[in-house]
Motif scaffolding. Structure first.
Motif, PDB file in Angstrom:
ATOM      1  N   ARG A   1       0.832  -1.202   0.000  1.00 16.28           N
ATOM      2  CA  ARG A   1       0.000   0.000   0.000  1.00 16.28           C
ATOM      3  C   ARG A   1       0.870   1.257   0.000  1.00 16.28           C
ATOM      4  O   ARG A   1       0.547   2.263  -0.646  1.00 16.28           O
ATOM      5  CB  ARG A   1      -0.915  -0.025   1.214  1.00 16.28           C
ATOM      6  N   PHE A   2       1.991   1.210   0.727  1.00 17.80           N
ATOM      7  CA  PHE A   2       2.943   2.325   0.741  1.00 17.80           C
ATOM      8  C   PHE A   2       3.421   2.643  -0.669  1.00 17.80           C
ATOM      9  O   PHE A   2       3.481   3.806  -1.078  1.00 17.80           O
ATOM     10  CB  PHE A   2       4.125   1.954   1.642  1.00 17.80           C
ATOM     11  N   MET A   3       3.743   1.610  -1.445  1.00 19.88           N
ATOM     12  CA  MET A   3       4.201   1.812  -2.814  1.00 19.88           C
ATOM     13  C   MET A   3       3.108   2.443  -3.667  1.00 19.88           C
ATOM     14  O   MET A   3       3.363   3.375  -4.436  1.00 19.88           O
ATOM     15  CB  MET A   3       4.634   0.467  -3.407  1.00 19.88           C
ATOM     16  N   VAL A   4       1.892   1.957  -3.519  1.00 20.45           N
ATOM     17  CA  VAL A   4       0.767   2.474  -4.303  1.00 20.45           C
ATOM     18  C   VAL A   4       0.472   3.924  -3.930  1.00 20.45           C
ATOM     19  O   VAL A   4       0.269   4.778  -4.800  1.00 20.45           O
ATOM     20  CB  VAL A   4      -0.483   1.596  -4.084  1.00 20.45           C
ATOM     21  N   ASP A   5       0.455   4.231  -2.632  1.00 15.92           N
ATOM     22  CA  ASP A   5       0.139   5.586  -2.185  1.00 15.92           C
ATOM     23  C   ASP A   5       1.227   6.582  -2.559  1.00 15.92           C
ATOM     24  O   ASP A   5       0.940   7.736  -2.904  1.00 15.92           O
ATOM     25  CB  ASP A   5      -0.080   5.606  -0.665  1.00 15.92           C
ATOM     26  N   THR A   6       2.495   6.158  -2.487  1.00 17.36           N
ATOM     27  CA  THR A   6       3.595   7.039  -2.879  1.00 17.36           C
ATOM     28  C   THR A   6       3.472   7.420  -4.350  1.00 17.36           C
ATOM     29  O   THR A   6       3.624   8.590  -4.721  1.00 17.36           O
ATOM     30  CB  THR A   6       4.949   6.361  -2.629  1.00 17.36           C
ATOM     31  N   ALA A   7       3.180   6.432  -5.180  1.00 21.14           N
ATOM     32  CA  ALA A   7       3.027   6.702  -6.616  1.00 21.14           C
ATOM     33  C   ALA A   7       1.837   7.615  -6.876  1.00 21.14           C
ATOM     34  O   ALA A   7       1.904   8.530  -7.702  1.00 21.14           O
ATOM     35  CB  ALA A   7       2.857   5.384  -7.377  1.00 21.14           C
ATOM     36  N   ALA A   8       0.725   7.383  -6.170  1.00 17.03           N
ATOM     37  CA  ALA A   8      -0.486   8.173  -6.397  1.00 17.03           C
ATOM     38  C   ALA A   8      -0.315   9.622  -5.969  1.00 17.03           C
ATOM     39  O   ALA A   8      -0.816  10.540  -6.633  1.00 17.03           O
ATOM     40  CB  ALA A   8      -1.662   7.543  -5.645  1.00 17.03           C
ATOM     41  N   LEU A   9       0.400   9.852  -4.872  1.00 14.31           N
ATOM     42  CA  LEU A   9       0.512  11.201  -4.330  1.00 14.31           C
ATOM     43  C   LEU A   9       1.690  11.967  -4.916  1.00 14.31           C
ATOM     44  O   LEU A   9       1.576  13.165  -5.212  1.00 14.31           O
ATOM     45  CB  LEU A   9       0.643  11.137  -2.797  1.00 14.31           C
TER      46      LEU A   9
ATOM     47  N   GLY B   1       3.915  10.815  -7.578  1.00 16.80           N
ATOM     48  CA  GLY B   1       4.455  10.400  -8.870  1.00 16.80           C
ATOM     49  C   GLY B   1       3.348  10.108  -9.855  1.00 16.80           C
ATOM     50  O   GLY B   1       2.327  10.794  -9.886  1.00 16.80           O
ATOM     51  N   ASP B   2       3.545   9.081 -10.654  1.00 15.85           N
ATOM     52  CA  ASP B   2       2.542   8.636 -11.616  1.00 15.85           C
ATOM     53  C   ASP B   2       1.799   7.455 -11.008  1.00 15.85           C
ATOM     54  O   ASP B   2       2.424   6.416 -10.714  1.00 15.85           O
ATOM     55  CB  ASP B   2       3.201   8.211 -12.931  1.00 15.85           C
TER      56      ASP B   2
END
Length: 286
Positions: free
Chosen positions: A122-130, A132-133
């Motif tokens: 989830r950390f990876m997904v949220d970092t990308a969403a907020l 990055g791409d």
């Protein structure tokens, strides 16, 4: 070697995988506190950290050890995910007891162990969403297949890993809603993020405050702002429309800077070193 471990050994992510490209991106440091809060808000994890960890006394040392452990099983540093999985299981065998609410806990409880693993995805997904791409639907599907393989290498079983990202996301929401809580460990994490203890008694207090106060404000903004709203309320954390606008402005700046950075600066040095070495090894093998 059992079937799960053999499967994981054959299919662990490497260069070109979604996980290797996305997990350790530099802006993730701004959401590291969110991931840690999500973990220790689980009653089992929170109790184990409170009663068996030195996080309260040495938060930065503990954070560094956790960072190294994560790089070992995500990027195969050292002897790789299987060895790190065996080490983690051995370290956590004795972490058990009864918490302040009278609940028995054990760090190797499979539901709690799987929860920690899910928070990393989830950390990876949220970092990308907020910052990055955002991951596309195919990337999300592939990422979770890769994370399932990492989980098997770490000792988790099939039944404790959701079959796909949609099921994993639904499980994440259910745990946040029904299980997570505010506790002493969550309070310790928030204090370490926003008012960190000095790493050395020789560092003057005014200088330490000068160095950490701005960073503490940013980390509080990104940490509190990226928590699920229901958990934010449960922890009695204030969040205003002004905070929301500040986070959006910060995210725009971080995205703009990150997109212009050369690749070596987009990852922590240890992770990037592994990525480059593995690329070169595979090229030589062709």
């Amino acid at each position: 070697m059992d079937d799960d471990v053999q499967l994981a050994a054959e299919t662990l992510p490497g260069p070109g995988s979604v996980t290797w490209r996305r997990f350790a991106r530099a802006p993730g440091v701004l959401l590291a506190g969110t991931g840690l809060l999500l973990q220790v808000a689980h009653p089992v994890v929170g109790a184990g950290v409170l009663e068996h960890s030195d996080f309260r006394r040495r938060p930065w040392t503990r954070a560094w050890r956790t960072h190294l452990s994560t790089l070992r099983f995500v990027y195969g540093m050292g002897e790789g995910a299987h060895a790190e999985g065996r080490r983690l299981i051995e370290v956590h065998k004795g972490i058990k007891g009864v918490d302040s609410a009278g609940r028995r806990y054990h760090a190797l409880d499979p539901h709690a162990y799987a929860w920690v693993h899910l928070t990393l995805a989830r950390f990876m997904v949220d970092t990308a969403a907020l910052f990055g791409d955002p991951l596309t639907e195919p990337e999300l599907a592939q990422m979770w297949r890769e994370f399932r393989m990492i989980g098997l290498a770490l000792g988790l079983k099939e039944q404790h890993l959701a079959p796909d990202w949609a099921a994993a996301s639904a499980h994440f929401d259910a745990v946040v809603r029904d299980t997570l809580e505010a506790n002493e460990s969550t309070r310790d994490v928030l204090e370490a993020l926003t008012a960190p203890a000095k790493p050395s008694r020789f560092l003057p207090d005014p200088l330490w405050k000068l160095l950490t106060l701005p960073a503490g404000r940013v980390l509080r903004l990104t940490t509190v702002g990226s928590l699920p709203p229901v958990l934010r309320q449960r922890m009695d954390l204030t969040w205003t429309e002004r905070d929301e606008r500040s986070l959006a402005r910060l995210a725009r700046v971080v995205r703009a800077v990150d997109r212009r950075l050369p690749e070596p600066l987009r990852y922590p040095p240890l992770a990037y070193g592994v990525i480059v070495r593995e690329r070169l090894r595979r090229r030589r093998a062709v």
